[in-house]
Design a protein around this motif. Structure first.
Motif, PDB file in Angstrom:
ATOM      1  N   LEU A 187       0.836  -1.195   0.000  1.00 58.60           N
ATOM      2  CA  LEU A 187       0.000   0.000   0.000  1.00 58.60           C
ATOM      3  C   LEU A 187       0.872   1.245   0.000  1.00 58.60           C
ATOM      4  O   LEU A 187       1.830   1.339   0.771  1.00 58.60           O
ATOM      5  CB  LEU A 187      -0.898  -0.001   1.242  1.00 58.60           C
ATOM      6  CG  LEU A 187      -1.882   1.153   1.418  1.00 58.60           C
ATOM      7  CD1 LEU A 187      -2.933   1.136   0.316  1.00 58.60           C
ATOM      8  CD2 LEU A 187      -2.550   1.073   2.794  1.00 58.60           C
ATOM      9  N   ILE A 188       0.555   2.193  -0.865  1.00 60.06           N
ATOM     10  CA  ILE A 188       1.165   3.517  -0.861  1.00 60.06           C
ATOM     11  C   ILE A 188       0.144   4.485  -0.271  1.00 60.06           C
ATOM     12  O   ILE A 188      -0.977   4.600  -0.772  1.00 60.06           O
ATOM     13  CB  ILE A 188       1.544   3.979  -2.278  1.00 60.06           C
ATOM     14  CG1 ILE A 188       2.641   3.098  -2.876  1.00 60.06           C
ATOM     15  CG2 ILE A 188       1.969   5.450  -2.261  1.00 60.06           C
ATOM     16  CD1 ILE A 188       4.010   3.314  -2.296  1.00 60.06           C
ATOM     17  N   VAL A 189       0.536   5.164   0.795  1.00 62.18           N
ATOM     18  CA  VAL A 189      -0.309   6.169   1.425  1.00 62.18           C
ATOM     19  C   VAL A 189       0.325   7.522   1.150  1.00 62.18           C
ATOM     20  O   VAL A 189       1.415   7.806   1.647  1.00 62.18           O
ATOM     21  CB  VAL A 189      -0.436   5.937   2.944  1.00 62.18           C
ATOM     22  CG1 VAL A 189      -1.319   7.018   3.576  1.00 62.18           C
ATOM     23  CG2 VAL A 189      -0.995   4.549   3.234  1.00 62.18           C
ATOM     24  N   ALA A 190      -0.324   8.339   0.349  1.00 56.05           N
ATOM     25  CA  ALA A 190       0.264   9.624  -0.024  1.00 56.05           C
ATOM     26  C   ALA A 190      -0.835  10.669  -0.156  1.00 56.05           C
ATOM     27  O   ALA A 190      -1.888  10.408  -0.755  1.00 56.05           O
ATOM     28  CB  ALA A 190       1.033   9.500  -1.341  1.00 56.05           C
ATOM     29  N   ALA A 191      -0.584  11.831   0.384  1.00 55.64           N
ATOM     30  CA  ALA A 191      -1.581  12.899   0.396  1.00 55.64           C
ATOM     31  C   ALA A 191      -2.022  13.252  -1.018  1.00 55.64           C
ATOM     32  O   ALA A 191      -1.265  13.128  -1.985  1.00 55.64           O
ATOM     33  CB  ALA A 191      -0.994  14.131   1.086  1.00 55.64           C
ATOM     34  N   THR A 192      -3.258  13.687  -1.121  1.00 57.88           N
ATOM     35  CA  THR A 192      -3.800  14.135  -2.397  1.00 57.88           C
ATOM     36  C   THR A 192      -2.898  15.208  -2.999  1.00 57.88           C
ATOM     37  O   THR A 192      -2.527  16.159  -2.326  1.00 57.88           O
ATOM     38  CB  THR A 192      -5.215  14.712  -2.195  1.00 57.88           C
ATOM     39  OG1 THR A 192      -6.063  13.682  -1.702  1.00 57.88           O
ATOM     40  CG2 THR A 192      -5.780  15.251  -3.486  1.00 57.88           C
ATOM     41  N   GLY A 193      -2.532  15.013  -4.270  1.00 57.58           N
ATOM     42  CA  GLY A 193      -1.775  16.048  -4.957  1.00 57.58           C
ATOM     43  C   GLY A 193      -0.339  15.710  -5.284  1.00 57.58           C
ATOM     44  O   GLY A 193       0.328  16.479  -5.980  1.00 57.58           O
ATOM     45  N   ILE A 194       0.161  14.558  -4.787  1.00 56.30           N
ATOM     46  CA  ILE A 194       1.566  14.260  -5.077  1.00 56.30           C
ATOM     47  C   ILE A 194       1.714  13.383  -6.330  1.00 56.30           C
ATOM     48  O   ILE A 194       2.825  13.089  -6.744  1.00 56.30           O
ATOM     49  CB  ILE A 194       2.267  13.609  -3.868  1.00 56.30           C
ATOM     50  CG1 ILE A 194       1.696  12.242  -3.518  1.00 56.30           C
ATOM     51  CG2 ILE A 194       2.204  14.506  -2.662  1.00 56.30           C
ATOM     52  CD1 ILE A 194       2.367  11.114  -4.190  1.00 56.30           C
ATOM     53  N   GLY A 195       0.602  12.973  -6.958  1.00 57.26           N
ATOM     54  CA  GLY A 195       0.682  12.248  -8.222  1.00 57.26           C
ATOM     55  C   GLY A 195       0.810  10.746  -8.061  1.00 57.26           C
ATOM     56  O   GLY A 195       1.748  10.129  -8.572  1.00 57.26           O
ATOM     57  N   LYS A 196      -0.148  10.137  -7.377  1.00 56.45           N
ATOM     58  CA  LYS A 196      -0.072   8.689  -7.133  1.00 56.45           C
ATOM     59  C   LYS A 196      -0.248   7.889  -8.415  1.00 56.45           C
ATOM     60  O   LYS A 196       0.345   6.824  -8.573  1.00 56.45           O
ATOM     61  CB  LYS A 196      -1.130   8.287  -6.097  1.00 56.45           C
ATOM     62  CG  LYS A 196      -0.832   8.802  -4.701  1.00 56.45           C
ATOM     63  CD  LYS A 196      -1.850   8.315  -3.689  1.00 56.45           C
ATOM     64  CE  LYS A 196      -3.189   8.986  -3.844  1.00 56.45           C
ATOM     65  NZ  LYS A 196      -3.120  10.451  -3.594  1.00 56.45           N
ATOM     66  N   THR A 197      -1.058   8.386  -9.356  1.00 50.79           N
ATOM     67  CA  THR A 197      -1.248   7.647 -10.604  1.00 50.79           C
ATOM     68  C   THR A 197       0.019   7.671 -11.448  1.00 50.79           C
ATOM     69  O   THR A 197       0.409   6.668 -12.046  1.00 50.79           O
ATOM     70  CB  THR A 197      -2.435   8.223 -11.395  1.00 50.79           C
ATOM     71  OG1 THR A 197      -3.581   8.325 -10.535  1.00 50.79           O
ATOM     72  CG2 THR A 197      -2.791   7.305 -12.557  1.00 50.79           C
ATOM     73  N   PHE A 198       0.682   8.819 -11.512  1.00 54.86           N
ATOM     74  CA  PHE A 198       1.976   8.864 -12.190  1.00 54.86           C
ATOM     75  C   PHE A 198       2.968   7.925 -11.507  1.00 54.86           C
ATOM     76  O   PHE A 198       3.740   7.228 -12.172  1.00 54.86           O
ATOM     77  CB  PHE A 198       2.525  10.291 -12.202  1.00 54.86           C
ATOM     78  CG  PHE A 198       2.201  11.051 -13.455  1.00 54.86           C
ATOM     79  CD1 PHE A 198       2.911  10.825 -14.622  1.00 54.86           C
ATOM     80  CD2 PHE A 198       1.175  11.974 -13.476  1.00 54.86           C
ATOM     81  CE1 PHE A 198       2.624  11.514 -15.786  1.00 54.86           C
ATOM     82  CE2 PHE A 198       0.870  12.668 -14.639  1.00 54.86           C
ATOM     83  CZ  PHE A 198       1.591  12.435 -15.799  1.00 54.86           C
TER      84      PHE A 198
END
Length: 849
Positions: A259-270
């Motif tokens: 699981l990757i937990v990353a705040a909205t806006g850092i580009g998780k899809t990229f």
């Protein structure tokens, strides 16, 4: 690669490199190309500088060149991202170190290049940043050991002494520690602004909005124009660089889901697209068409060579390299059972917005497919409907960067949050299943008194582009109409049928977004349609016009305004709050930290200024602070809250929860409190807990106070630093047909089966003594079982376990319980619960490192 001409060098003295038109960069490039050994000594490293020379350093490493870099970490100017880029690209051929004398200046800059017959040193003022290597006014002097042997030898000896006596190796543990504490200093912004104005080496091109705003950087190959043409291609940035490095290390441990937990806006899809580059057949799953459409665009940017297909209600592509699937379609059991995809059809599966994976259709997909790797992506892993999202990935969190850290690192803009007292009386609105009645609440809120309160505060901050989150359709239409009457260009974006009178107030999603971006609209009012899949970096205000009932929804909606764009320094957040349930959680949601348990006379404490991200402002109306204190005083005792949770989980499941059910559904704050309280913790003796609350069955009641009950309690509380005891217990369980004694063959089968699961196997692989477990046979597994769990169970719980020759046995007093279905069910539930709990506690230990 060929030979290089030194561009712009002073014709009369090529040893003097003075910046502006005489750059250090091409000189370094030429030296790296020829060197047999490379050492660098710089005060700080920046991403912009590393990207300039990274390909050259990789070429050197490929030729067998060893590289050593000594840098400073004083004042946090060295960017963790730069260090991750170096370690990822250069691997074991790179020796990377920090100068480690605290509070001592470290300003030396020198670049050493060993050639076959002499050494060359560049000494001067240039650190590893783009401006220092190119357009900046930086003075550097080039000397070599043939002409200046004593000078070169002096610099060399001092550099070697610094490495030996005053440096710290930057291994993965040290780098992770540095990255976690790193807060972006203001000087970084100043340096980056200078570099943006530097024309000598372009590093960005004009791109569509969502790419330009930090989800991924479109880099132009970092070369001086005279040396090579400019070629645009996407590159990972910021958190993506750190996460990709973590994913590589994660898969080296042969884990198959994370699981990757990353705040909205850092580009998780990229990030997922970059990470997918080592895989050929990919499945991307999401629950909204907007998310899937953006994912198609992203993967086309990164994986241009692969074909893309769709699997949804209207299209059923099956042969493309990348399938973008709607969870509502693919997760339908009919498509999985009889559909076009085999269980091993995909090498790599991405589940976007993974917090939704607690729903059945996501679970169907996760259970059916067996990829080489499954990646979950989420900004908000908090329990959705109070089910532990982390549990779905066995608590295998690869990388985590929450809201506070992302703002501190400069990846998101700060917020200015204003909690505004709103005198809506929620006590007069029905509250069922954790939600207020939407129709009642929408009617109560759609009045001019409240509309005027909202408008006055909106007008106060001079917003140009705002997004308002409303209670329901009726409320969104009311707010649109009210703001239009005040002369504000706005619209509602809502789902469902509308009448002719309402139609003029409404825009479809894409039209509304386009008009907001161009400035034709100033405000969009919606309900939940923009919680996910929205990318408008230009937003300068977010309006919370409904009660915050879910941490996930709150953070999603807050995140809509945090994306960076040029000229945007912060976002204003106006939250209109009243006496609704859970209102007192909001101050803590803004810190990315859980709410502490009430303490002291008032029972409530607002977070301190330092608890919030840097440069953020949080301002609550005094009436709200009084409200928070009252809510804390009125809060139920922990025992009553635990019982309420038990009842809630029972209602959700439609049955009484087992231990594992309660563990993965229990509110996290309640669990963290009861876990350390002997008299409250239900997991220490679940049967007695059920008896105390009147939930025990007659058959279970018969176990109370018996040897069988004592045995179950022992297993509930047995110490577990490793998972080794679990396969021993599973051998006794024997698929539900419990055994009184087990032999080496039983142990071997159980251990082999248990450790074939990657989440269990990782503990063997991380331990030097068992790191070769993938190649083990019966002898090795049985040896492990006998010298660890078998030995310790017999020693610490001798009243229940003993060895008899080559067999491991349960005490004779337990024989009468082995065919008891209630006892067997309880035994298996404890094994499942303790295994899942081990995963969680393993994660907690890793997070503390």
């Amino acid at each position: 690669m060929g030979t290089y001409q030194i561009i712009g060098a002073n014709a009369t003295n090529q040893n003097c490199i003075t910046g502006e038109t005489v750059h250090l960069y091409p000189n370094l490039k030429e030296a790296i190309f020829r060197a047999e050994k490379i050492d660098m000594n710089v005060s700080f490293l920046m991403v912009s500088g590393i990207r300039l020379i990274l390909d050259d350093l990789k070429d050197a490493v490929d030729k067998g060149v060893a590289i050593r870099i000594l840098c400073g970490n004083y004042l946090n100017i060295t960017q963790p991202e730069a260090l991750y880029l170096l370690k990822d690209a250069l691997g074991e051929r790179l020796e990377l170190r920090f100068y480690n004398v605290p509070n001592h200046s470290f300003h030396a800059k020198a670049y050493f290049f060993k050639y076959p017959d002499y050494e060359e040193v560049f000494v001067g003022s240039s650190n590893l940043s783009k401006s220092a290597l190119t357009n900046g006014i930086e003075w550097n002097y080039r000397l070599n050991s043939r002409e200046h042997p004593a000078d070169c030898d002096t610099f060399r000896q001092i550099f070697e002494a610094l490495l030996v006596n005053h440096s710290l190796i930057i291994d993965d543990t040290e780098l992770k520690k540095y990255a976690k504490q790193w807060i972006r200093p203001r000087i970084i912004q100043q340096i980056e602004e200078l570099e943006e104005a530097c024309p000598a080496v372009a590093d960005s091109v004009e791109t569509p909005d969502r790419v330009a705003q930090g989800q991924a950087a479109f880099i132009v190959e970092p070369v001086v124009p005279e040396l090579a043409p400019l070629i645009a291609f996407p590159q990972p940035t910021g958190a993506q660089v750190e996460a990709l490095y973590a994913l590589k290390n994660f898969r080296r441990e042969q884990l198959d889901k994370g699981l990757i937990v990353a705040a909205t806006g850092i580009g998780k899809t990229f990030l997922a697209a970059f990470d997918s580059r080592d895989f050929n057949r990919i499945l991307f799953v999401a629950h909204r068409d907007e998310i899937l459409s953006q994912a198609v665009y992203t993967f086309k940017c990164v994986r241009r060579e692969l074909s893309a297909g769709h699997f949804n209600g209207t299209r059923k592509d099956t042969d493309a390299d990348i399938i973008f699937a709607s969870v509502q379609t693919l997760g339908n059991p009919a498509y999985l059972a009889n559909g076009p995809f085999a269980a091993d059809a995909f090498d790599y599966i991405i589940i976007d917005e993974f917090h939704h994976a607690v729903s059945n259709y996501y679970q169907n997909i996760i259970d059916y497919f067996h990829p080489k790797f499954l990646l979950g992506l989420t900004a908000t892993p908090e329990r959705l409907d109070n089910q532990d999202v982390f549990a779905l990935c066995d608590y295998n969190v690869v990388y985590e960067v929450r809201l506070k850290e992302a703002i501190n690192k400069g990846w998101l803009v700060p917020f200015r949050y204003y909690g505004i007292y709103d005198d809506l009386d929620y006590d007069h609105v029905d509250f069922r299943n954790g939600q207020y009645d939407s129709e009642q609440l929408g009617q109560l809120a759609s009045v001019n008194k409240r509309g005027n309160l909202i408008f006055k505060h909106y007008a106060k901050y001079g917003s140009r582009r705002a997004l308002g989150f409303c209670i329901n359709r009726r409320h969104a239409l009311y707010m649109t109409n009210y703001f239009r009457e005040q002369g504000i260009a706005c619209c509602a974006v809502i789902s469902g049928a509308v009448n002719e009178e309402q139609r003029e107030l409404i825009r479809d999603r894409e039209s509304a977004i386009g008009e907001l971006k161009t400035g034709k609209l100033a405000v969009i009012f919606s309900v939940d349609m923009f919680n996910e899949g929205l990318d408008i970096p230009e937003l300068d205000m977010v309006l919370f016009l409904r009660p915050t009932q879910s941490p996930i929804v709150f953070l999603q909606q807050l995140g809509r305004g945090l994306r960076k764009t040029q000229g945007k320094n912060y976002v204003n957040v106006l939250d209109f709050m009243g006496n609704y349930k859970k209102a007192n959680l909001v101050p803590f949601l803004l810190t990315s930290e859980p709410q502490p348990e009430p303490s002291g006379r008032s029972g409530f404490r607002l977070p301190n200024e330092d608890d919030y991200p840097v440069d953020c402002l949080v301002d609550f109306d005094f009436k709200l602070i009084d409200l928070f204190k009252k809510m804390a005083r009125d809060q139920k005792k922990m025992k009553d809250r635990l019982l309420d949770e038990f009842d809630r989980i029972s209602d959700e499941l439609g049955r009484r929860p087992l231990r594992l059910d309660l563990y993965v559904h229990l509110d996290e704050s309640i669990y963290q409190t009861v876990r350390s309280k002997k008299d409250l913790n239900p997991f220490r003796d679940y049967l007695s807990f059920l008896d105390a609350i009147g939930q025990i069955t007659a058959a279970e009641h018969e176990l109370l106070g018996t040897p069988g009950h004592a045995f179950l309690k022992n297993i509930e509380n047995t110490a577990m630093s490793k998972t080794y005891k679990m396969p021993v217990l599973l051998a006794f369980y024997n698929g539900g047909k419990m055994k009184q004694e087990i032999d080496d063959e039983d142990l071997y089968r159980s251990f082999k089966s248990f450790y074939e699961k990657a989440s269990n196997r990782v503990d063997l692989l991380r331990d030097k003594s068992t790191a070769n477990a993938m190649n083990w046979g019966k002898k090795e597994y049985v040896s492990l079982a006998n010298r660890n769990p078998v030995h310790f169970l017999a020693q610490s719980a001798g009243e229940f376990f003993y060895q008899n020759g080559d067999r491991f046995c349960l005490a004779p007093e337990l024989e009468s319980y082995l065919a008891n279905p209630v006892f067997v069910k309880q035994f298996k539930d404890i094994i499942d619960y303790r295994t899942k709990r081990f995963y969680k506690e393993r994660l907690e230990k890793l997070q503390q490192l």
